[in-house]
Write a protein that holds these residues in place. Sequence first.
Motif, PDB file in Angstrom:
ATOM      1  N   GLN A  85       0.835  -1.207   0.000  1.00 17.39           N
ATOM      2  CA  GLN A  85       0.000   0.000   0.000  1.00 17.39           C
ATOM      3  C   GLN A  85       0.872   1.261   0.000  1.00 17.39           C
ATOM      4  O   GLN A  85       0.606   2.208  -0.743  1.00 17.39           O
ATOM      5  CB  GLN A  85      -0.928  -0.003   1.220  1.00 17.39           C
ATOM      6  CG  GLN A  85      -1.991  -1.076   1.189  1.00 17.39           C
ATOM      7  CD  GLN A  85      -2.793  -1.127   2.485  1.00 17.39           C
ATOM      8  OE1 GLN A  85      -2.301  -0.779   3.562  1.00 17.39           O
ATOM      9  NE2 GLN A  85      -4.037  -1.567   2.371  1.00 17.39           N
ATOM     10  N   SER A  86       1.898   1.249   0.821  1.00 25.68           N
ATOM     11  CA  SER A  86       2.806   2.389   0.932  1.00 25.68           C
ATOM     12  C   SER A  86       3.546   2.636  -0.389  1.00 25.68           C
ATOM     13  O   SER A  86       3.682   3.782  -0.838  1.00 25.68           O
ATOM     14  CB  SER A  86       3.796   2.117   2.073  1.00 25.68           C
ATOM     15  OG  SER A  86       4.687   3.169   2.201  1.00 25.68           O
ATOM     16  N   LEU A  89       1.131   4.212  -2.984  1.00 29.98           N
ATOM     17  CA  LEU A  89       0.907   5.639  -2.750  1.00 29.98           C
ATOM     18  C   LEU A  89       2.149   6.459  -3.073  1.00 29.98           C
ATOM     19  O   LEU A  89       2.065   7.507  -3.714  1.00 29.98           O
ATOM     20  CB  LEU A  89       0.475   5.871  -1.300  1.00 29.98           C
ATOM     21  CG  LEU A  89      -0.952   5.420  -0.984  1.00 29.98           C
ATOM     22  CD1 LEU A  89      -1.187   5.357   0.511  1.00 29.98           C
ATOM     23  CD2 LEU A  89      -1.969   6.331  -1.662  1.00 29.98           C
ATOM     24  N   SER A  90       3.307   5.986  -2.650  1.00 27.11           N
ATOM     25  CA  SER A  90       4.551   6.706  -2.881  1.00 27.11           C
ATOM     26  C   SER A  90       4.851   6.857  -4.374  1.00 27.11           C
ATOM     27  O   SER A  90       5.242   7.934  -4.841  1.00 27.11           O
ATOM     28  CB  SER A  90       5.699   5.978  -2.180  1.00 27.11           C
ATOM     29  OG  SER A  90       6.923   6.598  -2.476  1.00 27.11           O
ATOM     30  N   LEU A  93       2.081   9.123  -6.055  1.00 28.53           N
ATOM     31  CA  LEU A  93       2.188  10.500  -5.564  1.00 28.53           C
ATOM     32  C   LEU A  93       3.620  11.029  -5.655  1.00 28.53           C
ATOM     33  O   LEU A  93       3.968  12.016  -5.027  1.00 28.53           O
ATOM     34  CB  LEU A  93       1.676  10.581  -4.119  1.00 28.53           C
ATOM     35  CG  LEU A  93       0.211  10.166  -3.935  1.00 28.53           C
ATOM     36  CD1 LEU A  93      -0.160  10.131  -2.463  1.00 28.53           C
ATOM     37  CD2 LEU A  93      -0.720  11.072  -4.723  1.00 28.53           C
ATOM     38  N   ILE A 110      -5.562   5.117   0.130  1.00 32.30           N
ATOM     39  CA  ILE A 110      -5.530   4.892  -1.323  1.00 32.30           C
ATOM     40  C   ILE A 110      -6.793   5.457  -1.951  1.00 32.30           C
ATOM     41  O   ILE A 110      -6.742   6.197  -2.940  1.00 32.30           O
ATOM     42  CB  ILE A 110      -5.373   3.384  -1.643  1.00 32.30           C
ATOM     43  CG1 ILE A 110      -3.977   2.897  -1.227  1.00 32.30           C
ATOM     44  CG2 ILE A 110      -5.609   3.126  -3.142  1.00 32.30           C
ATOM     45  CD1 ILE A 110      -3.817   1.379  -1.235  1.00 32.30           C
ATOM     46  N   LEU A 113      -6.726   9.509  -1.557  1.00 33.76           N
ATOM     47  CA  LEU A 113      -5.684  10.272  -2.243  1.00 33.76           C
ATOM     48  C   LEU A 113      -5.607  10.018  -3.749  1.00 33.76           C
ATOM     49  O   LEU A 113      -5.053  10.822  -4.485  1.00 33.76           O
ATOM     50  CB  LEU A 113      -4.326   9.990  -1.600  1.00 33.76           C
ATOM     51  CG  LEU A 113      -4.202  10.422  -0.132  1.00 33.76           C
ATOM     52  CD1 LEU A 113      -2.875   9.973   0.455  1.00 33.76           C
ATOM     53  CD2 LEU A 113      -4.376  11.930  -0.002  1.00 33.76           C
ATOM     54  N   LEU A 114      -6.145   8.884  -4.196  1.00 31.83           N
ATOM     55  CA  LEU A 114      -6.051   8.571  -5.625  1.00 31.83           C
ATOM     56  C   LEU A 114      -7.398   8.698  -6.337  1.00 31.83           C
ATOM     57  O   LEU A 114      -7.518   8.363  -7.511  1.00 31.83           O
ATOM     58  CB  LEU A 114      -5.470   7.159  -5.812  1.00 31.83           C
ATOM     59  CG  LEU A 114      -4.117   6.914  -5.136  1.00 31.83           C
ATOM     60  CD1 LEU A 114      -3.602   5.515  -5.470  1.00 31.83           C
ATOM     61  CD2 LEU A 114      -3.101   7.965  -5.517  1.00 31.83           C
TER      62      LEU A 114
END
Length: 196
Positions: A85-86, A89-90, A93, A110, A113-114
Motif C-alpha cells: 500500500q505504501s 501511494l509513494s 504521488l 488509497i 488520495l487517488l
Amino acid sequence: VLNRTYLNVAKYSIRIESCAEEVEQLFGVSGHDHRVDGIWGTSGIGKTTIAKAVYNAIAHKFEGSCFLADVRETSTSHEGVIKLQSTLLSKVLRGTELKIDDVHHGISLIEKLLRRKKILLILDDVDELEQLNNLVEVNWFGEGSRVIITTKDRGLLECYGVELIYEFQKLEDDKALELLCLNAFGRKEPSDDYLS
C-alpha cells in the motif's frame, strides 16, 4: 518526460514487443473508462516480462503509475500488505511518504488520495482476492485509469469481474530453443560441439 521510469524487461526479447503491442491494443488504454484487465498464463511463462513491457510503453499516458511486483509473496504478512500500500501511494504521488497504521488505514488512504487521478497500476503475481481487496477498487481512481493484474489463476480474474483477459501462450518450440540458446550461449543456436 525526464522523470519517467523504465522497468528492466529482459536481456533477450523474443516475442515481447509483439505481445506487449497485442496487450496494449486489447486493453485500449486511451479510453475514458476505468477498468481492470488481466494477463493470465502458467507459472514462468513470461507474464511479468510482458507486464513490464506494457508498463514501459504506456505509463507516460497516466498522471501516476505503479508496478507492484511479487504481490503474492509480499502480501503473506500484515506488514507486507502495508508495504505494498505504501509503495503504491509513494509511486503514484511521486515520492510522498505516508505513515500507514494498518491495512484498513492504507485502504482508506488509497481511496482518498487517488480518487480523481488517472493512474496505471500493475499488480504482478496475484493469487488471492484479498490481495486485490487490500490494494484496489478501480472505481476509486479517476477516469481512464487502468489496473492490470498478472496471475496464473483465471478463476480469480473472473471472480473479480475482469472482462478483458490476455492469455499468454508459451513460445513455439523453435523460439523456446532460440531463447534458451541466447541465455545459455549468447547466440541463437547451440554450438556444434554442444550438439555432438
